[in-house]
Structures are given as structure tokens and as C-alpha cells.
Design an enzyme around this catalytic site. Structure first.
Site, short mmCIF file in Angstrom:
data_model
loop_
_atom_site.label_atom_id
_atom_site.label_comp_id
_atom_site.label_asym_id
_atom_site.label_seq_id
_atom_site.Cartn_x
_atom_site.Cartn_y
_atom_site.Cartn_z
N ARG A 1 0.85 -1.20 0.00
CA ARG A 1 0.00 0.00 0.00
C ARG A 1 0.88 1.24 0.00
O ARG A 1 1.03 1.93 0.99
CB ARG A 1 -0.93 -0.06 1.18
N GLN B 1 -0.93 2.44 -6.19
CA GLN B 1 -2.37 2.76 -6.09
C GLN B 1 -3.17 2.31 -7.30
O GLN B 1 -4.29 1.82 -7.17
CB GLN B 1 -2.56 4.26 -5.86
N TYR C 1 -2.64 -0.33 7.63
CA TYR C 1 -3.74 -1.12 8.17
C TYR C 1 -3.91 -0.83 9.65
O TYR C 1 -2.98 -0.42 10.34
CB TYR C 1 -3.47 -2.62 7.97
N SER D 1 -8.56 -1.82 -3.09
CA SER D 1 -9.17 -0.49 -3.04
C SER D 1 -10.29 -0.35 -4.06
O SER D 1 -11.36 0.16 -3.75
CB SER D 1 -8.12 0.60 -3.32
N ASP E 1 -4.13 -1.48 -7.19
CA ASP E 1 -4.68 -1.96 -5.93
C ASP E 1 -6.12 -2.46 -6.09
O ASP E 1 -7.07 -1.67 -6.03
CB ASP E 1 -4.60 -0.83 -4.90
P1 NAD Z 1 -9.17 -2.07 5.78
O1 NAD Z 1 -10.12 -2.63 4.77
O2 NAD Z 1 -8.05 -2.92 6.26
O3 NAD Z 1 -10.03 -1.58 7.05
C1 NAD Z 1 -11.14 -0.70 6.90
C2 NAD Z 1 -11.13 0.36 7.97
O4 NAD Z 1 -11.53 -0.22 9.20
C3 NAD Z 1 -9.78 1.01 8.20
O5 NAD Z 1 -9.90 2.42 8.06
C4 NAD Z 1 -9.45 0.60 9.64
O6 NAD Z 1 -8.70 1.60 10.33
C5 NAD Z 1 -10.82 0.43 10.22
N1 NAD Z 1 -10.84 -0.36 11.47
C6 NAD Z 1 -10.13 -1.47 11.81
N2 NAD Z 1 -10.45 -1.88 13.04
C7 NAD Z 1 -11.39 -1.03 13.53
C8 NAD Z 1 -12.13 -0.93 14.74
N3 NAD Z 1 -11.94 -1.79 15.73
N4 NAD Z 1 -13.01 0.07 14.84
C9 NAD Z 1 -13.21 0.97 13.86
N5 NAD Z 1 -12.55 0.92 12.69
C10 NAD Z 1 -11.64 -0.05 12.52
O7 NAD Z 1 -8.54 -0.72 5.28
P2 NAD Z 1 -8.51 -0.11 3.83
O8 NAD Z 1 -9.76 0.59 3.56
O9 NAD Z 1 -8.11 -1.16 2.86
O10 NAD Z 1 -7.34 0.97 3.93
C11 NAD Z 1 -6.36 0.98 4.95
C12 NAD Z 1 -5.45 2.18 4.76
O11 NAD Z 1 -4.60 2.00 3.64
C13 NAD Z 1 -6.13 3.49 4.53
O12 NAD Z 1 -5.39 4.49 5.17
C14 NAD Z 1 -6.01 3.71 3.06
O13 NAD Z 1 -6.08 5.07 2.70
C15 NAD Z 1 -4.66 3.14 2.82
N6 NAD Z 1 -4.51 2.72 1.43
C16 NAD Z 1 -3.38 3.06 0.75
C17 NAD Z 1 -3.22 2.64 -0.55
C18 NAD Z 1 -2.00 3.00 -1.34
O14 NAD Z 1 -1.30 3.91 -0.97
N7 NAD Z 1 -1.69 2.26 -2.42
C19 NAD Z 1 -4.20 1.85 -1.16
C20 NAD Z 1 -5.33 1.53 -0.42
C21 NAD Z 1 -5.46 1.96 0.89
#
Ligand code: NAD
Length: 366
Positions: A118, A123, A224, A129, A126
């Protein structure tokens, strides 16, 4: 490369779309199983016009030096691929560490798109996403159609209708798209996440950020979320109980990679909600964020509808296929050079996604 795509056996999506086929034909031959685009409304003729050859299933399997698949192909498919072939799909090895071991029985290379690091340069590759964003959007639409009331505030000749209250738990990719969609439908939205870093993103979409102080953020977790302390979890339960009982809709998206999804909505909380309310649990496949969620099922508990579905994107196969194919194409720009595989293990995108190299388990050494 001979790039092959089969009709998915357990999915509505297809791994390549004609626009991406067109871009790949300069250096590769593309074999598409007859009818592969059926659920996506892509006729065979469109693939042919883009430069692909429509083939029978067994031919695609026995000739493909690179097989692309949305769902992991079954072992009997992998066993019939040419020696040294490569497979790109989403194998979710973090959910079951025996997966790479089982795959390394075969003399092939396996790339798992859901292992894409990530980082900014990844991006456009991904798939997690792309799919999460679609699921977040669709979750709101599912909630709206199950909800026995309006989402927006309305002033009618017969009287005023207050807006629905939507609570989003987990404001990652899916959660943010759910917030944006629920706002567009006119509801009042609040969101909660253990990562305080998402506060501004939530607020910029016009939602309220519900905060519990004292969360643990772990920079080493690659973006994560990490497991929280007991004290934090207790404060979180109290706050969510209060917000849940006032919500018409709850959409949960909270995942902990490689671990069971955290329970955020208990049975007691569900029973405190207003009858007719709807919960959409996008973490259903990981055990669910709601204690009562049943994976791949919609249930009614004391008048509360609980939808357990982690692949809502498959209900929109046209765009889900398009985005998956584009993500894979962007990865292939790194993995292939003029149609030849470049297994450069110094490249972090290749190293990150390669879970089996020539029949050797590469996952365990990470
Ligand atoms: P995810 O699917 O792993 O989790 C979804 C959300 O649930 C996350 O925001 C997490 O913080 C939240 N969560 C976990 N446990 C929780 C709890 N107990 N209570 C409340 N919320 C909780 O996450 P995601 O959507 O795949 O993305 C994770 C991070 O990675 C984000 O910051 C996203 O912006 C980043 N990201 C970066 C890239 C990249 O740079 N290539 C790509 C995708 C995502």
C-alpha cells in the site's frame, strides 16, 4: 505471453475487458473462454474485435502461460497449466497461511493482487481499493432499499420527513465511499475509525467523526489498523452503543488484516436499535463486525435487517471487471517487458505480490 481468461465459476466478474485486451495484444496473444464475459454483458464478439481469440476452456487452460482470474483458480486448473506458467488472482494468503504451501505443489509462479504493497506507486494496481470502494457505494444502496423509510430530509404537503441517520464503522476505502454515497442520498452521516488520521477525510465528506481517545496507530502496519487495548475497546463499545441506538442504518467495514474482524456491534446493541433499521456488514467474510452477522445471508433479528456480504462489488460486475482488469494491466506494465516475464524480485511490487515462484513458497520468507 499467452494470456488466458476463463469464465469464472463462482463470480459474476471477468478478469479482462476488451479495452484492456486491446492494450495487451501488441506483445501477447489473448485467449478468452467462450462466454467469459456473459455476466458482464461483454459478448465474445467484442473480445474478438479487440484482438482476442475465443477458445474452449481446456484450450485456455493448457495453453496459457499467464492465467488471469478474479477468484483463485481450482487446483485441477493449476495442475493443467503449462510448466512455468504464471497466475494472477487474489489468493488472500493472510487469511489462510496454508494457501501458498498448497499452491507451491505446482511448478508455476503465483501473484496475489491483494498482497500489493500500500504505497503511492501501487495505487493504480490496488484491486482491494477498487473493490472496497464499489462495495462501500453498494452497501448504502442495499441499506436504502431495505430501509422502510426515506434517506433524505423531505418537506412535503403532507408534512416533513427528517433525514435518516447513518453510522459508518471503519472509514477506510469502503467506509469513505459509503460516507460519500450516504451523503449524496441526503442522510445525516457519522463515522468512527480507530485511526484518528482519517478524521479530516471523514469531515471533508461532510460527515461527523465520532472519536474515542487513546487509540493505537502503528506506522509499521502499512496503513492497516492494529488491535486496540482493552480499555480503548470498552470506551469504544460504550460510544458505539449510544450512536447505534440512534441510527437507522449502520455500515461496518472494519477489518484487521489476517485476523478475525473486530466485533463492534453486539447482540445487545442490535436489540437497542429501532425496528426497521438496517445493518450492512462488509466484514462478513472475516467473521463480521456485528455479532449476529451471517456471511452471505440477510437475516432479520427483532425487526433489524442484517446483511452479511463482503463481495457487494460482484453485484456491479461491469465496473468491477473494468477496474480489476485495469489494475492488473497496470501491474503487467511492471511484470512484463515486451511480452516476457520479468521476475525482478528487487521490485517491491513484484516481491510483494509473488507468493510462489517456480513452485517455491515465497510467502513464508516475508
Ligand atoms: P481495511 O479494509 O483494512 O479496514 C477498513 C477500515 O476499518 C480502516 O480504516 C481501519 O482503520 C478500520 N478499522 C479497523 N479496526 C477497527 C475498529 N476496531 N473500529 C473501527 N474501525 C476499525 O482498510 P482499507 O480501507 O483497505 O485501507 C487501509 C489504509 O490503507 C487506509 O489508510 C487507506 O487510505 C490506505 N490505502 C493506501 C493505498 C496505497 O497507498 N496504495 C491503497 C489503499 C489503501
Amino acid at each position: 505471453m499467452i494470456i488466458g481468461v476463463l469464465k469464472e465459476e463462482a463470480d459474476t466478474r471477468v478478469a479482462l475487458t476488451p479495452d484492456v485486451v486491446k492494450k495487451l495484444t501488441e506483445h501477447n496473444q489473448i485467449l478468452i473462454e467462450a462466454g467469459a464475459g456473459g455476466n458482464t454483458y461483454i459478448p465474445d464478439a467484442e473480445y474478438e474485435a479487440a484482438g482476442a481469440t475465443i477458445s474452449q476452456r481446456n484450450d485456455v487452460i493448457s495453453k496459457s502461460t499467464l492465467l488471469l482470474s478474479i477468484r483463485p483458480p481450482a487446483e485441477d486448473i493449476l495442475s493443467k497449466l503449462p510448466q512455468g506458467a504464471s497466475v494472477i488472482s487474489s489468493f488472500r494468503p493472510y487469511e489462510d497461511a496454508t494457501v501458498p504451501e498448497k499452491l507451491s505443489k505446482f511448478p508455476i509462479n503465483v501473484f496475489s493482487m491483494d498482497m500489493m504493497p500500500r504505497i503511492t506507486m501501487a495505487q493504480d494496481k490496488d484491486v482491494l481499493s477498487s473493490m472496497a470502494s464499489m462495495a462501500g457505494y453498494r452497501a448504502v444502496l442495499e441499506a436504502a432499499t431495505h430501509l422502510p423509510r426515506y434517506f433524505p430530509m423531505l418537506t412535503t404537503a403532507a408534512g416533513s420527513i427528517p433525514p435518516a441517520k447513518v453510522l459508518i464503522l471503519g472509514a477506510g476505502v469502503a467506509g469513505l465511499q459509503a460516507i460519500a454515497t450516504a451523503k449524496r442520498l441526503g442522510s445525516v452521516v457519522e463515522a468512527f475509525d480507530t485511526r484518528a488520521a482519517v478524521r479530516e477525510e471523514v469531515q471533508s465528506l461532510g460527515a461527523k467523526f465520532v472519536e474515542v481517545e487513546g487509540s493505537r496507530d502503528d506506522k509499521a502496519a502499512g496503513g492497516y489498523a492494529v488491535e486496540q487495548t482493552e480499555e480503548y475497546k470498552q470506551k469504544q463499545r460504550e460510544l458505539i452503543f449510544d450512536r447505534a441506538s440512534k441510527s437507522d442504518v449502520i455500515i461496518t467495514t472494519a477489518l484487521l488484516r489476517g485476523k478475525k474482524a473486530p466485533i463492534l456491534i453486539t447482540k445487545e446493541m442490535v436489540e437497542a436499535m429501532k425496528p426497521g433499521s438496517v445493518i450492512v456488514d462488509l466484514a462478513a467474510a472475516g467473521g463480521g463486525n456485528c455479532e449476529l452477522t451471517q456471511n452471505d445471508a440477510t437475516i432479520d433479528h427483532h425487526g433489524i435487517t442484517i446483511i452479511g456480504d463482503s463481495t457487494l462489488e460482484a453485484k456491479m460486475p461491469m465496473h468491477a471487471s473494468l477496474l480489476f482488469a485495469k489494475n492488473v494491466f497496470n501491474f503487467l506494465k511492471v511484470l512484463l517487458k515486451e511480452g516476457e516475464l520479468q521476475l525482478d524480485m528487487e521490485n517491491q511490487l513484484i516481491r510483494g505480490t509473488c507468493i510462489v515462484q517456480g513452485g517455491k513458497n515465497m510467502y513464508e520468507v516475508k
